[in-house]
Design an enzyme around this catalytic site. Structure first.
Site, PDB file in Angstrom:
ATOM      1  N   ASP A  81       0.832  -1.209   0.000  1.00  0.00           N
ATOM      2  CA  ASP A  81       0.000   0.000   0.000  1.00  0.00           C
ATOM      3  C   ASP A  81       0.864   1.255   0.000  1.00  0.00           C
ATOM      4  OD1 ASP A  81      -2.307   1.497   0.086  1.00  0.00           O
ATOM      5  OD2 ASP A  81      -3.154   0.448   1.806  1.00  0.00           O
TER       6      ASP A  81
ATOM      7  N   ASP B  61     -10.928   1.846  -3.066  1.00  0.00           N
ATOM      8  CA  ASP B  61     -11.481   1.540  -1.746  1.00  0.00           C
ATOM      9  C   ASP B  61     -12.999   1.503  -1.793  1.00  0.00           C
ATOM     10  OD1 ASP B  61      -9.150   1.162  -0.410  1.00  0.00           O
ATOM     11  OD2 ASP B  61      -9.009   3.197   0.377  1.00  0.00           O
TER      12      ASP B  61
HETATM   13  C1  GLA Z   1      -5.745   1.877   2.200  1.00  0.00           C
HETATM   14  C2  GLA Z   1      -6.181   0.694   1.383  1.00  0.00           C
HETATM   15  C3  GLA Z   1      -7.211  -0.100   2.119  1.00  0.00           C
HETATM   16  C4  GLA Z   1      -6.649  -0.540   3.459  1.00  0.00           C
HETATM   17  C5  GLA Z   1      -6.157   0.665   4.253  1.00  0.00           C
HETATM   18  C6  GLA Z   1      -5.413   0.240   5.489  1.00  0.00           C
HETATM   19  O1  GLA Z   1      -6.752   2.809   2.317  1.00  0.00           O
HETATM   20  O2  GLA Z   1      -6.655   1.091   0.131  1.00  0.00           O
HETATM   21  O3  GLA Z   1      -7.638  -1.204   1.389  1.00  0.00           O
HETATM   22  O4  GLA Z   1      -5.593  -1.439   3.233  1.00  0.00           O
HETATM   23  O5  GLA Z   1      -5.276   1.455   3.473  1.00  0.00           O
HETATM   24  O6  GLA Z   1      -4.912   1.285   6.221  1.00  0.00           O
END
Ligand code: GLA
Length: 734
Positions: free
Chosen positions: A483, A553
């Site tokens: 990420d 997301d």
């Molecule tokens: C980002 C990712 C999510 C999750 C969060 C965790 O927003 O896109 O899927 O992994 O971080 O902090």
């Protein structure tokens, strides 16, 4: 031969270089005594090279050797292959420099040409590849005699794929160091055909929405200065002839194999000429190039389609599946995963995860992915990034104990990482405050309570890699979600000298690529999924390392229709991270049937992101069913040809797309009725991609129809009761 060079075509045209794929041609000319490199043509395949007339050098203002008194007029109207700054081409240029005396102009003349049978790797960068016989390259070397600067333009023709890629290497063959202040990777000059420009825009939870508009006079650009390809814009631009749809019209597309700052721009000039360029964003870019040193700019993928957007899409899909994506999972079905993020957020421990895994295993889910929160003091998003040590309070026995137990259930284990970041409240930051990117002496701007690590420092890169490697060695971890949750800002370094501050953005990207490369070399069995606050780094650069990327997301099935339509315009379905999540949806609050959520996620990698322990028996049964459907159709979805039939973004009522197997014996169409309409009859959809002469049976129905009938007369989708309803239409040849 896909690359041909014809010598002394006329008095003024010294060379014509013709680069061909099966259905496209790209033609360059070397003209006049000064050996200018001109762009002649890109488009549908040409069976001849006699195109010198298209350079218009017999027209006023004529070439400099005949009319140097109008040199500026020549430079300002000639179709340049790689336009340089400052000497009279006033349109958007591709390269500019800063010399010790402060001057910025330069001009390139052809020097040599070299045909290569193998495509070289671009040093430090992700790039497309092809075996001998799949592609042919030509390197064109040009020089600015005044400075000794050379540009090496690399073109690669992927014949069968109908793709041409371009990149640029700059060599300082002069005696003095100089600064590169702009190095774009590709330029296309052509006459206007009443073009429209198509680009992808968005925001967090709303990535890659398709936008088109007419190209007007002046310059229009899409770009990122966020240190990532971004949620907001996408490193893609296509010019379309007016009225282009899925089947008809011409499309000239450029896509950047890069994940950092970029600029894509189209300009319509005073003569109704069009220039489209793409490359690293020149703002905040200044690269010191010592004498004898080189700078490699990233690659641009060019696709021309004379048969609408659909053909462009399928060209990109095949090209990326065959010539960009790597690794063991490239051609394999991906494990159905369950990610605990939306199920628990930070509130989990081993016991909770095992409960989820146990329940998931019973439904046929194959992998547990433990998301953010398993390390250091990470109980919320305010702290601990950088402290890559297992939190034994949450996970007694560490990752090994968890992996063993998950493996014992017959499941794989995957974990989340955000290696590029550092929280001010972390042991790492307390020990190394100068490891964060910051303007020396100025407090850095926080985003999601975190700073970005200064990956231009070798020590930092090696430290981060050491932690990744140690963690991955500590247990049987078979998947990583990598990420990156904030944009870069406050560009400064405690490490680089002041005159190299302009190198930070690009050096940062090179370091990210190096980290992923090292990780995959050491752990080649890993399934890597890139992610960036959802889909802010969904780009071809990342795809080179990870066969799948988290799309957004936003997991709401209806929002996903739009996001996935924009993403699938260029990216194969096998790359789109897509999960079924709980309702009401955590991002938009909408409730949609579990069946619809499943159908929409089937167009991607497929997985779950909800607390399975809280589901009813009926829902659990539905999940088992969905997983069976995933296994049944995944090969088709992963490897087939994608056809867009209707767009909810355009009609605001329903969405429909399909995937047809390469041999056209099987097809799967997904129909989503977003809004139910009162007193409405069944809807006729015109299937695409079938073989007209083949006969097909639709699963669950008696009647047999030819592809011809189904494509021309259409198929009737019965009106469904209510909003957000969906149907899969599966056809097999009989
Ligand atoms: C980002 C990712 C999510 C999750 C969060 C965790 O927003 O896109 O899927 O992994 O971080 O902090």
């Amino acid at each position: 031969m896909p690359v041909q060079c014809y010598e002394n075509v006329s008095k003024d045209v010294k060379k014509i270089i013709k680069i061909d794929t099966e259905n496209t041609s790209y033609v360059i000319g070397v003209i006049d005594d000064e050996q200018f490199l001109g762009h002649i043509y890109y488009g549908a395949y040409l069976n001849d090279y006699h195109l010198a007339y298209a350079l218009r050098i017999q027209e006023n203002p004529f070439v400099p050797s005949q009319n140097n008194g109008e040199r500026l007029s020549f430079l300002d109207s000639f179709s340049m292959e790689y336009p340089a700054h400052g000497l009279g081409d006033f349109r958007e240029d591709c390269i500019s420099i800063e010399m010790p005396n402060g001057s910025t102009g330069l001009s390139f003349s052809f020097v040599s040409l070299n045909i290569l049978e193998e495509k070289p790797r671009l040093s430090g960068l992700p790039s497309t590849f092809g075996d001998k016989g799949e592609c042919t390259c030509v390197e064109i070397v040009c020089e600015d005699v005044h400075t000794g600067l050379k540009v090496v333009l690399l073109y690669t023709a992927f014949e069968k794929a109908d793709v041409i890629t371009r990149s640029v290497r700059i060599v300082n063959a002069g005696k003095a160091p100089l600064y590169l202040t702009r190095v774009l990777s590709a330029c296309l000059d052509m006459d206007d055909k009443e073009f429209e420009v198509l680009s992808l825009h968005g925001s967090w939870a709303r990535e890659r929405q398709i936008k088109r508009m007419p190209v007007g006079y002046g310059r229009y650009s899409v770009e990122s200065l966020r240190g990532e390809s971004s949620h907001q814009e996408h490193p893609f631009m296509a010019l379309l002839t007016k009225g282009t749809n899925q089947e008809y019209g011409e499309v000239y597309a450029m896509h950047f194999v890069y994940s950092g700052n970029f600029k894509a721009l189209v300009e319509k000039d005073q003569f109704d000429q069009i220039r489209m360029v793409m490359g690293i964003h020149p703002e905040d870019f200044k690269w010191k190039l010592e004498s004898g040193c080189e700078f490699q700019a990233p690659e641009v993928v060019l696709v021309y389609s004379g048969e609408g957007l659909g053909k462009m899409t399928r060209a990109f899909h095949d090209f990326y599946r065959n010539h960009l994506i790597q690794g063991t999972y490239r051609d394999k079905e991906r494990p159905v995963l369950i990610n605990n993020w939306e199920a628990t957020y930070f509130d989990f421990d081993k016991e909770k995860l095992i409960q989820i895994a146990k329940e998931a295993a019973q439904s046929g889910i194959e992998m547990l992915v433990m998301d953010d929160g398993w390390f250091g003091n990470r109980f919320d998003d305010k702290r601990a990034l950088g402290d890559w040590y297992v939190n034994e309070e949450k996970l007694p026995g560490g990752l090994k104990a968890l992996a063993d137990e998950v493996n014992g259930l017959g499941m794989k284990l995957g974990i989340w990482f955000e290696p590029e970041m550092i929280s001010p409240d972390s042991d790492l930051y307390r020990a190394h405050p100068d490891w964060a990117i910051a303007i020396p002496g100025r407090e850095g701007s926080l985003c999601r309570n975190q700073y970005v690590l200064d990956l231009t420092q070798r020590e930092v890169v090696d430290y981060v890699y050491g932690r990744i490697s140690q963690i991955l060695h500590s247990a049987n971890i078979e998947y990583v979600k990598w990420d990156m949750n904030r944009q870069l800002s406050d560009i400064g370094s405690a490490y680089l000298p002041a005159d190299q501050t302009g190198e930070i953005y690009h050096r940062y990207m090179l370091a990210v690529y190096e980290l992923q490369e090292r990780m995959l070399k050491e752990f080649p069995y890993l399934l890597l999924e890139n992610c960036s606050g959802g889909g802010a780094r969904f780009d071809p650069g990342m795809l080179y390392y990870s066969p799948q990327i988290w799309c957004s997301d936003d997991t709401d099935a209806i929002e996903r229709l739009k996001i996935q339509e924009g993403t699938a315009l260029i990216y194969p379905l096998s790359t789109m991270g897509a999960h079924v999540s709980a309702c009401p949806n955590h991002t938009v609050g909408r409730s949609t049937p579990l069946e619809t959520r499943g159908h929409v996620a089937l167009a991607g990698t497929f997985g779950y992101e909800l607390d399975v322990t809280k589901l009813s028996e009926k829902e659990k049964e539905m999940i088992s069913l969905q997983i069976a459907v995933y296994h049944k159709y995944n090969e088709l979805v992963r490897c087939g040809d994608y056809y867009r039939i209707a767009s909810y973004c355009e009609n605001h009522f329903y969405d429909c797309y399909g995937v047809v197997s390469k041999d056209k014996t099987e097809a799967l169409y997904t129909f989503v009725q977003v809004l139910g309409r009162p007193n409405h009859r069944s809807r006729r959809i015109y299937l695409k991609g079938l073989a007209p002469e083949k006969k097909y049976r639709i699963e669950g129905e008696e009647e047999i129809n030819t592809g011809d009938v189904l494509m021309k007369a259409g198929y009737l989708v019965q009106n469904m009761w209510g909003d957000f309803r969906s149907r899969l239409i599966h056809l097999t040849e009989v």
